[in-house]
Design a protein around this motif. Structure first.
Motif, mmCIF file in Angstrom:
data_model
loop_
_atom_site.group_PDB
_atom_site.id
_atom_site.type_symbol
_atom_site.label_atom_id
_atom_site.label_comp_id
_atom_site.label_asym_id
_atom_site.label_seq_id
_atom_site.Cartn_x
_atom_site.Cartn_y
_atom_site.Cartn_z
ATOM 1 N N ALA A 88 30.944 -10.464 -34.080
ATOM 2 C CA ALA A 88 30.564 -9.056 -34.217
ATOM 3 C C ALA A 88 30.996 -8.510 -35.569
ATOM 4 O O ALA A 88 32.066 -8.843 -36.075
ATOM 5 C CB ALA A 88 31.190 -8.244 -33.089
ATOM 6 N N GLY A 89 30.148 -7.659 -36.150
ATOM 7 C CA GLY A 89 30.460 -7.047 -37.434
ATOM 8 C C GLY A 89 29.920 -7.822 -38.625
ATOM 9 O O GLY A 89 29.945 -7.337 -39.758
ATOM 10 N N THR A 90 29.428 -9.031 -38.378
ATOM 11 C CA THR A 90 28.835 -9.832 -39.456
ATOM 12 C C THR A 90 27.336 -9.555 -39.512
ATOM 13 O O THR A 90 26.750 -8.999 -38.581
ATOM 14 C CB THR A 90 29.077 -11.322 -39.233
ATOM 15 O OG1 THR A 90 28.578 -11.685 -37.937
ATOM 16 C CG2 THR A 90 30.565 -11.641 -39.301
ATOM 17 N N PHE A 91 26.699 -9.978 -40.601
ATOM 18 C CA PHE A 91 25.272 -9.710 -40.769
ATOM 19 C C PHE A 91 24.649 -10.740 -41.703
ATOM 20 O O PHE A 91 25.342 -11.472 -42.414
ATOM 21 C CB PHE A 91 25.048 -8.294 -41.313
ATOM 22 C CG PHE A 91 25.738 -8.020 -42.621
ATOM 23 C CD1 PHE A 91 25.098 -8.272 -43.836
ATOM 24 C CD2 PHE A 91 27.033 -7.505 -42.650
ATOM 25 C CE1 PHE A 91 25.727 -8.026 -45.040
ATOM 26 C CE2 PHE A 91 27.672 -7.263 -43.856
ATOM 27 C CZ PHE A 91 27.028 -7.516 -45.058
ATOM 28 N N LEU A 92 23.318 -10.785 -41.676
ATOM 29 C CA LEU A 92 22.561 -11.653 -42.583
ATOM 30 C C LEU A 92 22.203 -10.873 -43.841
ATOM 31 O O LEU A 92 21.827 -9.702 -43.763
ATOM 32 C CB LEU A 92 21.273 -12.142 -41.915
ATOM 33 C CG LEU A 92 21.422 -13.040 -40.674
ATOM 34 C CD1 LEU A 92 20.041 -13.388 -40.122
ATOM 35 C CD2 LEU A 92 22.196 -14.301 -40.994
ATOM 36 N N GLU A 93 22.299 -11.538 -44.991
ATOM 37 C CA GLU A 93 21.872 -10.928 -46.243
ATOM 38 C C GLU A 93 20.346 -10.796 -46.259
ATOM 39 O O GLU A 93 19.646 -11.529 -45.540
ATOM 40 C CB GLU A 93 22.341 -11.768 -47.432
ATOM 41 C CG GLU A 93 23.850 -11.874 -47.579
ATOM 42 C CD GLU A 93 24.490 -10.559 -47.998
ATOM 43 O OE1 GLU A 93 23.757 -9.660 -48.451
ATOM 44 O OE2 GLU A 93 25.726 -10.430 -47.847
ATOM 45 N N PRO A 94 19.804 -9.880 -47.069
ATOM 46 C CA PRO A 94 18.344 -9.714 -47.118
ATOM 47 C C PRO A 94 17.609 -11.017 -47.424
ATOM 48 O O PRO A 94 16.540 -11.280 -46.851
ATOM 49 C CB PRO A 94 18.155 -8.687 -48.236
ATOM 50 C CG PRO A 94 19.423 -7.886 -48.215
ATOM 51 C CD PRO A 94 20.495 -8.854 -47.872
ATOM 52 N N GLU A 95 18.160 -11.858 -48.331
ATOM 53 C CA GLU A 95 17.522 -13.139 -48.649
ATOM 54 C C GLU A 95 17.492 -14.052 -47.423
ATOM 55 O O GLU A 95 16.512 -14.792 -47.203
ATOM 56 C CB GLU A 95 18.276 -13.834 -49.793
ATOM 57 C CG GLU A 95 18.204 -13.135 -51.139
ATOM 58 C CD GLU A 95 19.152 -11.954 -51.238
ATOM 59 O OE1 GLU A 95 19.023 -11.180 -52.199
ATOM 60 O OE2 GLU A 95 20.016 -11.798 -50.338
ATOM 61 N N ARG A 260 24.946 -1.071 -42.978
ATOM 62 C CA ARG A 260 24.826 -0.554 -41.611
ATOM 63 C C ARG A 260 23.525 -1.030 -40.971
ATOM 64 O O ARG A 260 23.505 -1.450 -39.801
ATOM 65 C CB ARG A 260 24.872 0.971 -41.624
ATOM 66 C CG ARG A 260 24.943 1.599 -40.222
ATOM 67 C CD ARG A 260 24.540 3.050 -40.231
ATOM 68 N NE ARG A 260 23.152 3.250 -40.601
ATOM 69 C CZ ARG A 260 22.120 3.040 -39.762
ATOM 70 N NH1 ARG A 260 22.341 2.630 -38.523
ATOM 71 N NH2 ARG A 260 20.882 3.249 -40.175
ATOM 72 N N ILE A 261 22.441 -0.982 -41.765
ATOM 73 C CA ILE A 261 21.131 -1.437 -41.260
ATOM 74 C C ILE A 261 21.172 -2.926 -40.905
ATOM 75 O O ILE A 261 20.695 -3.345 -39.847
ATOM 76 C CB ILE A 261 20.032 -1.164 -42.312
ATOM 77 C CG1 ILE A 261 19.825 0.344 -42.487
ATOM 78 C CG2 ILE A 261 18.721 -1.841 -41.925
ATOM 79 C CD1 ILE A 261 18.976 0.723 -43.687
ATOM 80 N N LEU A 262 21.771 -3.727 -41.809
ATOM 81 C CA LEU A 262 21.843 -5.172 -41.583
ATOM 82 C C LEU A 262 22.732 -5.512 -40.387
ATOM 83 O O LEU A 262 22.424 -6.424 -39.611
ATOM 84 C CB LEU A 262 22.357 -5.883 -42.842
ATOM 85 C CG LEU A 262 21.460 -5.768 -44.088
ATOM 86 C CD1 LEU A 262 22.108 -6.435 -45.282
ATOM 87 C CD2 LEU A 262 20.082 -6.383 -43.815
ATOM 88 N N LYS A 263 23.812 -4.755 -40.207
ATOM 89 C CA LYS A 263 24.680 -4.984 -39.050
ATOM 90 C C LYS A 263 23.958 -4.620 -37.755
ATOM 91 O O LYS A 263 24.103 -5.315 -36.736
ATOM 92 C CB LYS A 263 25.958 -4.151 -39.174
ATOM 93 C CG LYS A 263 26.969 -4.721 -40.146
ATOM 94 C CD LYS A 263 28.251 -3.874 -40.146
ATOM 95 C CE LYS A 263 29.315 -4.479 -41.048
ATOM 96 N NZ LYS A 263 30.564 -3.673 -41.052
ATOM 97 N N SER A 264 23.192 -3.546 -37.828
ATOM 98 C CA SER A 264 22.439 -3.127 -36.645
ATOM 99 C C SER A 264 21.425 -4.200 -36.256
ATOM 100 O O SER A 264 21.247 -4.509 -35.070
ATOM 101 C CB SER A 264 21.729 -1.799 -36.925
ATOM 102 O OG SER A 264 20.918 -1.429 -35.833
#
Length: 594
Positions: A88-95, A260-264
């Motif tokens: 939780a709290g991690t995210f994917l980069e746009p690439e 925030r958007i990427l985490k969501s």
């Protein structure tokens, strides 16, 4: 039984050349997932597993042969990224989101392709269809990604209202900065503070005016940099400085909103991770099977007839590495036709040095191992192939400095393992059986070992020069001789194996052809003894007479065919003459009545 126990010794793959096959497979993969599957590739002893693997490769080979539009792009490995966002709290980069989109699109396309059915309602590629299995496509995933990032992997303005508002405000302020700095540059030019050809520059992400050092106090602002010569300094006007500071704060807000958007989105994606990882495992398997099919096409490999028992009924089999090497040089490779079954279990191959005995042995080991790894093999498709539970090989120099073992000691240790572990489901391959020590003792030990292996019911191929091993074929059921043919006219090996008779080493003939002194050959013949020399000559005479008989048999078959054709022609001519005779007689009778 562990996979490592299926083969012996531990360097089995390098001895038969499979390490090179594995490297070729890796080169044909287009994804890290496929390469990982190549690295974990191992022999299978379960008939059903081998059958499925071979059928999958054959179906993909047919796809390639028919030039069908199979999806073969964007095989990207997203497994590390997907595993990372499990927390939780991690995210994917746009690439990474863009890579996920295009690769998952390939997965969906593959699923559609392999689910195609024929007019009979059956899958067109049933074996490949088992790879996708119970795959449930996440059809909304791609659209969700597209609402966040564009084709350039940039987060879209409309990804959120907050982000859109921040960027609009930042854009207005950036335009205001450009306008103010441009007006100040024009002022500086009018006042002669800078040359007329001077343009705005960018330092630390901010618009600046290049001013001579002497005039740097003429325009109020912040100095960001100085030229290498020290004659020019780059000044950000004070009028733009405050606005740029506000823009910097907006940039921080923008970055926080993007995160925030990427985490969501990661929160939305997280429940799917397990299923997505399975999908990328499937993509790796498809890449792996594709590589196997491409390699099969390159080496002319086919799907033979698979049997759930240990058997070899191979027709025109090729050593794949030798085939590819000779193919590049436009050279011919003599194919191998070999039979091993319950009646003919052990083949004793003899013949001249450099005549192809070891190549035959390695061909048997490599092709059988490839087959049980799910690879198609270069032989006729009507060949019968079987499944072995274990494959043992003893070949090459096995001297060990570390273990203080000579080549012959290593050979004896291998024979001990073979005799202790061979069963009816085993294939053993031994090169230069009994060599490496005093010939009579080595031959005796080899004979006793072969008797033991024969009693186990195992199938095997051995190469040797020993006469006592050649004579075992007539004494022990299941053992058969084979010879490597040799052209005594041109004194060169033909690299062709023939089952039925033992072969001669042709040592004296080869030595004479390369110019060894006749007195040396005479002395060697006297030393060898009349009995051994006569045995070798008898083998040569037997082979010569056999070839002559085969040539006469072929000649008789041709003559018989020619005779049959003459008889057919005679019958046709006879029938035509009888018909003509009947016509003439009928006409004569008709004329007589008139």
């Amino acid at each position: 039984m562990q996979k490592k126990d299926l083969i012996y010794p531990s360097d089995f793959e390098s001895k038969i050349g499979f390490d090179r096959i594995r490297a070729m497979l890796s080169q044909k993969c287009i994804s890290p997932m496929g390469i990982r599957q190549v690295e974990s590739l191992c022999m299978q002893a379960d008939f059903c597993k081998v059958e499925v693997l071979l059928n999958q490769t054959e179906e993909f080979r047919q796809i390639c042969l028919q030039n069908l539009p199979f999806p073969s792009s964007h095989y990207l490995d997203l497994t590390p990224s997907l595993k990372r966002i499990k927390t939780a709290g991690t995210f994917l980069e746009p690439e990474e989101l863009t890579d996920l989109k295009v690769s998952y699109q390939s997965i969906l396309s593959i699923h559609v392709f392999l689910n195609k059915k024929g007019s009979n309602g059956q899958h067109l590629f049933p074996a490949l269809n088992t790879i996708v299995g119970e795959f449930e496509p996440q059809t909304g995933l791609i659209k969700s990604i597209e609402t966040i990032v564009d084709e350039r992997s940039t987060v879209r303005n409309n990804a959120s209202k907050t982000l859109a508002g921040i960027r609009q405000k930042k854009q207005r302020m950036e335009a205001e900065v450009v306008k103010k700095v441009s007006l100040l540059l024009q002022f500086a030019k009018r006042e002669g503070l800078v040359a007329d050809d001077v343009e705005l520059s960018l330092r630390n992400g901010r618009q600046v005016i290049p001013l001579p050092v002497a005039n740097k106090r003429k325009i109020k602002g912040v100095i960001h940099d100085q030229s290498a010569t020290g004659q020019t300094c780059f000044v950000e006007p004070i009028e733009a400085f405050e606005i740029n500071n506000e823009i910097g704060e907006l940039q921080i807000q923008e970055n926080l909103e993007i995160i925030r958007i990427l985490k969501s989105f990661a929160d939305y994606l997280r429940p799917m991770v397990s299923q997505l990882l399975t999908s990328y495992g499937m993509l790796g398997t498809i890449d792996f099977v594709r590589a196997k099919a491409l390699l099969a096409l390159e080496m002319g490999a086919m799907l033979p007839q698979l049997n759930d028992k240990p058997i070899m009924q191979w027709t025109k089999a090729y050593h794949p590495l030798l085939y590819l090497s000779h193919k590049a040089q436009n050279k011919w490779v003599e194919p191998l036709t070999i039979t091993l079954n319950e009646q003919q279990r052990i083949l004793v191959i003899s013949g001249p040095n450099a005549g192809g005995k070891s190549v035959c042995l390695k061909t048997c080991g490599l092709l059988q191992y490839m087959l049980q790894c799910g690879l198609l093999v270069p032989m006729e498709s009507y060949s019968d192939v079987g499944i072995f539970q274990r494959i043992f090989i003893d070949i090459g120099d096995q001297q060990s400095i570390d273990n203080d073992l000579s080549t012959y000691s290593s050979h004896l240790l291998n024979m001990k393992f073979f005799m202790g572990n061979a069963t009816q489901q085993t294939l053993f391959l031994i090169d230069e059986f009994g060599a490496g020590t005093e010939p009579r003792i080595g031959g005796a030990l080899a004979e006793a070992t072969l008797e033991k292996l024969n009693a186990s019911g195992a199938l095997g191929v051995i190469t040797t020069h020993y006469a006592n091993l050649k004579l075992m074929a007539g004494k022990h059921h299941g053992i058969c001789n084979a010879s490597m043919l040799f052209d005594t006219t041109s004194m060169r090996p033909l690299f062709k194996m023939k089952i039925g008779n033992p072969g001669s080493s042709f040592a004296f003939e080869i030595a004479r052809s390369i110019g060894l002194p006749e007195e040396i050959l005479q002395r060697a013949g006297d030393t060898l003894g009349v009995q051994d020399l006569d045995f070798d000559r008898q083998l040569q005479d037997l082979e010569t007479k056999k070839l002559a008989l085969e040539e006469k048999e072929l000649h008789l078959k041709l003559m018989d065919k020619h005779f049959s054709e003459l008889v057919d022609k005679y019958e046709i001519l006879h029938n035509e003459l009888e018909d003509k005779k009947g016509e003439i007689m009928a006409k004569a009778r008709s004329d007589a009545k008139k």
